[in-house]
Design an enzyme around this catalytic site. Structure first.
Site, short mmCIF file in Angstrom:
data_model
loop_
_atom_site.label_atom_id
_atom_site.label_comp_id
_atom_site.label_asym_id
_atom_site.label_seq_id
_atom_site.Cartn_x
_atom_site.Cartn_y
_atom_site.Cartn_z
N SER A 172 0.83 -1.21 0.00
CA SER A 172 0.00 0.00 0.00
C SER A 172 0.86 1.26 0.00
O SER A 172 1.83 1.35 0.75
CB SER A 172 -0.86 0.04 1.27
N HIS A 204 -7.61 -2.13 -10.60
CA HIS A 204 -6.39 -2.31 -9.82
C HIS A 204 -5.65 -3.60 -10.18
O HIS A 204 -4.94 -4.15 -9.35
CB HIS A 204 -6.69 -2.31 -8.32
N HIS A 208 -4.72 -10.74 -2.60
CA HIS A 208 -4.72 -11.18 -1.21
C HIS A 208 -5.59 -12.43 -1.11
O HIS A 208 -6.54 -12.61 -1.89
CB HIS A 208 -5.28 -10.08 -0.31
N TYR A 237 -7.88 -13.03 0.92
CA TYR A 237 -9.29 -12.71 1.20
C TYR A 237 -10.09 -12.42 -0.07
O TYR A 237 -11.32 -12.37 -0.04
CB TYR A 237 -9.42 -11.53 2.19
N GLU A 238 -9.41 -12.25 -1.20
CA GLU A 238 -10.15 -12.02 -2.45
C GLU A 238 -10.78 -13.31 -2.96
O GLU A 238 -11.60 -13.26 -3.88
CB GLU A 238 -9.22 -11.41 -3.50
N ALA A 294 1.45 -3.01 4.50
CA ALA A 294 0.92 -2.13 5.53
C ALA A 294 0.46 -3.02 6.69
O ALA A 294 0.01 -4.14 6.47
CB ALA A 294 -0.27 -1.35 4.98
N MET A 324 -2.49 -8.50 6.34
CA MET A 324 -3.27 -9.49 5.58
C MET A 324 -2.50 -10.05 4.38
O MET A 324 -3.10 -10.48 3.40
CB MET A 324 -4.58 -8.86 5.12
N SER A 325 -1.18 -10.02 4.45
CA SER A 325 -0.39 -10.49 3.30
C SER A 325 0.95 -11.02 3.78
O SER A 325 1.18 -11.19 4.97
CB SER A 325 -0.16 -9.33 2.32
N ASN A 359 -1.34 2.17 11.34
CA ASN A 359 -2.29 2.51 12.41
C ASN A 359 -1.94 1.65 13.61
O ASN A 359 -1.18 0.68 13.47
CB ASN A 359 -3.73 2.19 11.96
N HIS A 377 -10.10 1.47 5.90
CA HIS A 377 -9.15 1.27 4.82
C HIS A 377 -8.61 2.62 4.34
O HIS A 377 -7.42 2.75 4.02
CB HIS A 377 -9.87 0.53 3.68
N1 HPA Z 1 -4.89 -5.01 10.62
C1 HPA Z 1 -4.69 -5.76 9.54
N2 HPA Z 1 -4.15 -5.29 8.41
C2 HPA Z 1 -3.79 -4.00 8.39
C3 HPA Z 1 -3.96 -3.16 9.50
C4 HPA Z 1 -4.56 -3.68 10.68
O1 HPA Z 1 -4.73 -3.00 11.70
N3 HPA Z 1 -3.48 -1.94 9.13
C5 HPA Z 1 -3.04 -2.05 7.86
N4 HPA Z 1 -3.21 -3.29 7.40
#
Ligand code: HPA
Length: 277
Positions: free
Chosen positions: A31, A62, A84, A86-87, A114, A212-213, A236, A248
């Site tokens: 990201s 994308h 990913h 989850y897709e 990220a 998530m990756s 975050n 997101h």
């Molecule tokens: N959790 C999972 N994936 C993420 C997060 C999170 O807090 N922030 C960015 N990708």
């Protein structure tokens, strides 16, 4: 022939019809880093749609592409866009691009992503060099008949993230005056963000950041004998630590803000990787 391997070879044949470029380093752009390749000396691009069966992002517009070129004198292939788990793709498709980049010639897999920070010492906007991972919440990408052409049935995972490459990233961050955290990254499937209870569980398990990756790709790359390194942008603080709801948009905005420093750190590290491959 094993179906997963046969598909990989078909993808390689499609790539070779377009370019014979042999990258040394494979870079997965997470990201905020999508335009990293705009700053490199580009030799060739391949739209993922031009590779038969290649997994493309389900987010409209994308899909993504491979960008081949040079960072200094290091030959790289960048993945702009990735799928990913989850897709809804099978895990073998999620790791197919990394396997393909190895077959193109890449010896190093450099992953970026990220994440949400769990370690109390972390702040939003920090960079965390990945020193190890927890991949126990996703299917293992090596499940199924072993592809002997790629690697061994029971690969060792003691040092998935190469120690020499870790030193390179550390010294690059120091040279650039960029604060670098280090820690364990856990991959959960998503797409929902974690619950506060899950984050507390991960914290007790010794996890520093969650996303998530990445971990499944790192396993597949290690299976093939690639040297792997990774940096996560802690966009975050994870659920329950941060008092506001996660979105997101917030993750993307934080990733975009961190991008200039992130790009500088990647470039500096890649230039030094030349010494160890
Ligand atoms: N959790 C999972 N994936 C993420 C997060 C999170 O807090 N922030 C960015 N990708």
């Amino acid at each position: 022939m094993n179906e997963v391997y046969a598909k990989l070879i078909r993808c390689l044949e499609d790539v070779r019809r377009i370019t014979d470029f042999e990258p040394e380093v494979a870079l997965v752009l997470g990201s905020g880093l999508g335009d990293y390749a705009d700053g490199i000396k580009v030799e060739c691009e391949i739209d993922y749609h031009d590779i038969s069966g290649f997994p493309v992002s389900t987010v409209p517009g994308h899909a993504g592409k491979f960008i081949f070129g040079y960072v200094g004198d290091v030959k790289v292939v960048c993945m702009k866009g990735r799928v990913h788990f989850y897709e809804g793709y099978p895990i073998s498709d999620v790791v197919l691009p990394c396997r393909l980049m190895k077959l193109m010639g890449a010896k190093v897999l450099f992953v970026t992503n990220a994440s949400g920070g769990i370690n109390p010492a972390f702040s939003g906007g920090d960079f965390m060099m990945i020193t190890d991972h927890v991949a126990a919440f996703t299917p293992n990408p090596l499940i199924g008949p072993n592809i002997d052409e790629l690697g061994t049935r029971f690969p060792d995972m003691s040092h998935v993230y190469d120690l020499e490459l870790q030193d390179i990233i550390r010294s690059s961050a120091k040279k650039l005056g960029i604060k670098l955290q280090e820690g364990v990254y856990a991959q959960l499937t998503g797409p929902s963000f974690e619950s506060p209870a899950e984050i507390r569980m991960l914290g007790i398990m010794g996890v520093d950041a969650v996303g998530m990756s990445t971990a499944v790709e790192a396993i597949a790359a290690n299976h093939m004998g690639m040297k792997v390194c990774g940096i996560s942008c802690v966009c975050n603080l994870a659920a329950g630590i941060q008092k506001t709801a996660l979105t997101h948009d917030e993750v993307q905005a934080a990733a975009a803000e961190a991008a200039p420093k992130f790009k500088a750190l990647i470039t500096e590290s890649i230039l030094k990787i030349k010494d160890v491959i």
